[in-house]
Design an enzyme around this catalytic site. Structure first.
Site, PDB file in Angstrom:
ATOM      1  N   SER A   1      -5.761 -48.181 -32.794  1.00 42.32           N
ATOM      2  CA  SER A   1      -4.444 -48.734 -33.096  1.00 42.32           C
ATOM      3  C   SER A   1      -4.610 -50.110 -33.696  1.00 42.32           C
ATOM      4  CB  SER A   1      -3.638 -48.876 -31.798  1.00 42.32           C
ATOM      5  OG  SER A   1      -4.290 -49.823 -30.984  1.00 42.32           O
ATOM      6  N   LYS A   2      -3.650 -50.469 -34.538  1.00 45.52           N
ATOM      7  CA  LYS A   2      -3.822 -51.748 -35.228  1.00 45.52           C
ATOM      8  C   LYS A   2      -3.655 -52.934 -34.287  1.00 45.52           C
ATOM      9  CE  LYS A   2       0.742 -51.933 -37.324  1.00 45.52           C
ATOM     10  NZ  LYS A   2       1.530 -51.921 -38.505  1.00 45.52           N
ATOM     11  N   ARG A   3      -3.126 -52.675 -33.099  1.00 48.25           N
ATOM     12  CA  ARG A   3      -3.040 -53.769 -32.123  1.00 48.25           C
ATOM     13  C   ARG A   3      -4.437 -54.231 -31.717  1.00 48.25           C
ATOM     14  NH1 ARG A   3      -0.677 -52.819 -26.775  1.00 48.25           N
ATOM     15  NH2 ARG A   3      -1.476 -54.862 -26.255  1.00 48.25           N
TER      16      ARG A   3
ATOM     17  N   ASN B   1      -7.537 -53.045 -33.398  1.00 47.57           N
ATOM     18  CA  ASN B   1      -8.559 -52.903 -34.421  1.00 47.57           C
ATOM     19  C   ASN B   1      -7.853 -52.869 -35.769  1.00 47.57           C
ATOM     20  OD1 ASN B   1     -11.313 -52.356 -34.869  1.00 47.57           O
ATOM     21  ND2 ASN B   1     -11.270 -50.710 -33.370  1.00 47.57           N
TER      22      ASN B   1
ATOM     23  N   LYS C   1      -3.781 -62.012 -35.022  1.00 44.84           N
ATOM     24  CA  LYS C   1      -4.184 -61.266 -33.813  1.00 44.84           C
ATOM     25  C   LYS C   1      -5.321 -61.983 -33.107  1.00 44.84           C
ATOM     26  CE  LYS C   1      -2.811 -57.074 -35.634  1.00 44.84           C
ATOM     27  NZ  LYS C   1      -3.263 -56.167 -36.623  1.00 44.84           N
TER      28      LYS C   1
END
Ligand code: GLU
Length: 499
Positions: free
Chosen positions: A252-254, A256, A468
């Protein structure tokens, strides 16, 4: 019958590494058997599909060296290859199902469906349609239709028993029919849903093997039933294991970066990316680590795919990329690739005027641009401690900025500035209070040229990743915290729409 496979991406958002992974296996499987690999754009979600996303998918696939034989940018015997251009076909088949009583008109209002969903959830039952409109008599249906009442078309599904699906890698998969909803096939605006369009197109495009991610397993009963209703032979199904984050959760972009463009902009070689994606769940017979797409194709055997969730690990990818740089590029090729990358990662029309106004000699350039050409700046918590906001508030604001940036389609200085300014005014603070934390996050220092220009130069993927990283440095955000932040964030948006 020649093997025909397809990748069927929906053009929503950034091109995802998971889509490239599935595309790769479809291509290699088809081409290893002298078959045909088709690219089909599934743009039936009108709200979320964009031409820019379609364009990004095609260009990132090209960058990776994927080669489809038929697609929206090519000719082919079964086009058009964009679902939005095939609407009459789906409407025709939906009507055929109605005629054969394998589907039915549903006139239920949104309110009724909402109430039904709430009731099912409170009764701890699987949400799904209750078959209300199945009870309508033919004359009632005619009456509704002649009064032009809005309707959708739903498929009939058995209410009892189990559905057995055959999967190339998984054998027989058994799913109880009770879990399967009476799926909407055609929406009230006449557009099909994924399920109808996907089945009709796989049939019409003579697809023999459907190789897709395991998240689609639960859709397979509906698809199988549609094939039976239409009396068509179903393609062979093969559900690939999903890519995972190093902590084994679904990629998931959260956690990676998932956009192919991120890896391109970071300076990975496309050959290394393809090689790494090929290693996700598959290995060469001699277990060699570094191999080309062509070599994979020569040795490909789908049975060698292992179902254990493959981990997409950036460190391993970087290691493999290093191997490619060292082992496979001559010095001349290395130079050519480096120059290509330098030219591609920067918008020089933006960068050069900024540089020109700040340097005395060319040797001053490196110091000015270090944040553009290197990985994210090495930050310490102390970098944020000197700000006017507490660390907790800084983290919260950084997350809000990130959410806004994720929702921003137009990546241009003016637009980005307006986005930040709007957020600041919704937070009831001056934009100058947001700026320092953005400077630190993006450039690692408070001194640089206009931060929105820097964000434009870095591009959306690298910029978001830096946010992030900064949020992670400040302790990251737990699931519980996300909920709290979301509440505040949505409230901000509400305030601005109400005023
Ligand atoms: N449009 C679907 C997707 O976005 C295709 C799934 C399938 O391959 O059937 O992935």
């Amino acid at each position: 019958m020649p093997v025909r496979t397809r990748i069927a991406p929906s053009p929503t958002g950034d091109p995802h590494v998971g889509t490239a992974y599935i595309a790769l296996f479809n291509q290699v499987f088809a081409h290893s058997q002298n078959g045909v690999f088709v690219l089909r754009i599934e743009d039936t979600d009108q709200q979320r599909s964009t031409p820019a996303s379609e364009e990004a998918i095609l260009s990132s696939f090209k960058w990776l060296g994927l080669q489809w034989d038929e697609g929206p940018d090519k000719t082919g015997p079964y086009g058009p290859y964009r679902q939005s251009e095939r609407l009459p076909l789906y409407q025709k088949y939906a009507k055929q199902l109605i005629k054969n009583q394998q589907a039915f008109y549903c006139f239920c209002s949104t309110e009724r469906l909402n109430q039904l969903r709430k009731k099912k959830i409170s009764d701890k039952k699987t949400p799904g349609y209750d078959g209300h409109c199945l009870q309508l008599t033919t004359s009632q249906v005619t009456e509704y239709l002649s009064a032009n009442t809005a309707y959708v078309i739903r498929m009939k599904v058995p209410q009892e028993g189990v559905c057995e699906i055959q999967d190339m890698l998984r054998g027989t998969i058994t799913i109880p029919w009770q879990q399967i909803d009476m799926q909407i096939l055609l929406k009230s605006d006449g557009w099909p849903t994924y399920h109808l369009a996907n089945v009709v197109d796989d049939y019409c495009m003579k697809i023999t093997h459907v190789i897709r991610g395991e998240e689609w397993i639960n859709s397979a009963p509906k698809h199988q039933l549609l094939y039976q209703y239409f009396n068509w032979t179903m393609p062979i199904l093969c559900h690939m294991p999903l890519l995972r984050n190093p902590d084994k959760s679904k990629l998931s972009k959260r956690k990676n970066p998932t956009s192919i463009n991120y890896y391109r902009d970071m300076g990975y070689l496309p050959e290394a990316m393809i090689n790494y994606l090929a290693r996700m769940g598959w290995s060469m017979p001699d277990e060699q680590e570094q191999f080309t797409l062509q070599t994979m194709q020569t040795h490909f055997n789908i049975k060698r795919i292992s179902l254990g969730g493959p981990i997409f690990d950036q460190e391993k990818l970087a290691w493999l990329n290093g191997l490619w740089i060292r082992n496979s590029l001559t010095d001349a090729q290395f130079k050519a690739r480096l120059l290509e990358w330098l030219l591609q990662i920067n918008d020089y029309d933006t960068l050069l005027p900024l540089l020109k106004s700040r340097i005395h000699t060319f040797r001053d350039i490196a110091a000015q641009t270090v944040f553009l050409f290197s990985d994210a700046p090495e930050l310490n918590i102390s970098d944020f401690e000197s700000l006017m906001t507490s660390l907790d508030i800084t983290k919260q604001y950084l997350q809000f900025i990130l959410w806004r940036l994720e929702a921003t389609d137009v990546w241009e200085s003016d637009c980005l500035f307006l986005t930040l300014k709007t957020l600041a005014s919704q937070l009831n603070i001056k934009i100058n209070q947001l700026m320092p934390m953005i400077f630190i996050t993006i450039c690692g220092s408070l001194k640089s040229w206009s931060i929105v220009d820097s964000m434009v130069l870095l591009g959306p993927n690298i910029t978001r990743t830096r946010f992030k990283k900064a949020i992670d440095l400040l302790g990251g955000i737990s699931k519980k915290q996300v909920k709290t932040y979301e509440k505040i964030y949505h409230h901000l948006a509400d305030i601005s729409t109400n005023t």
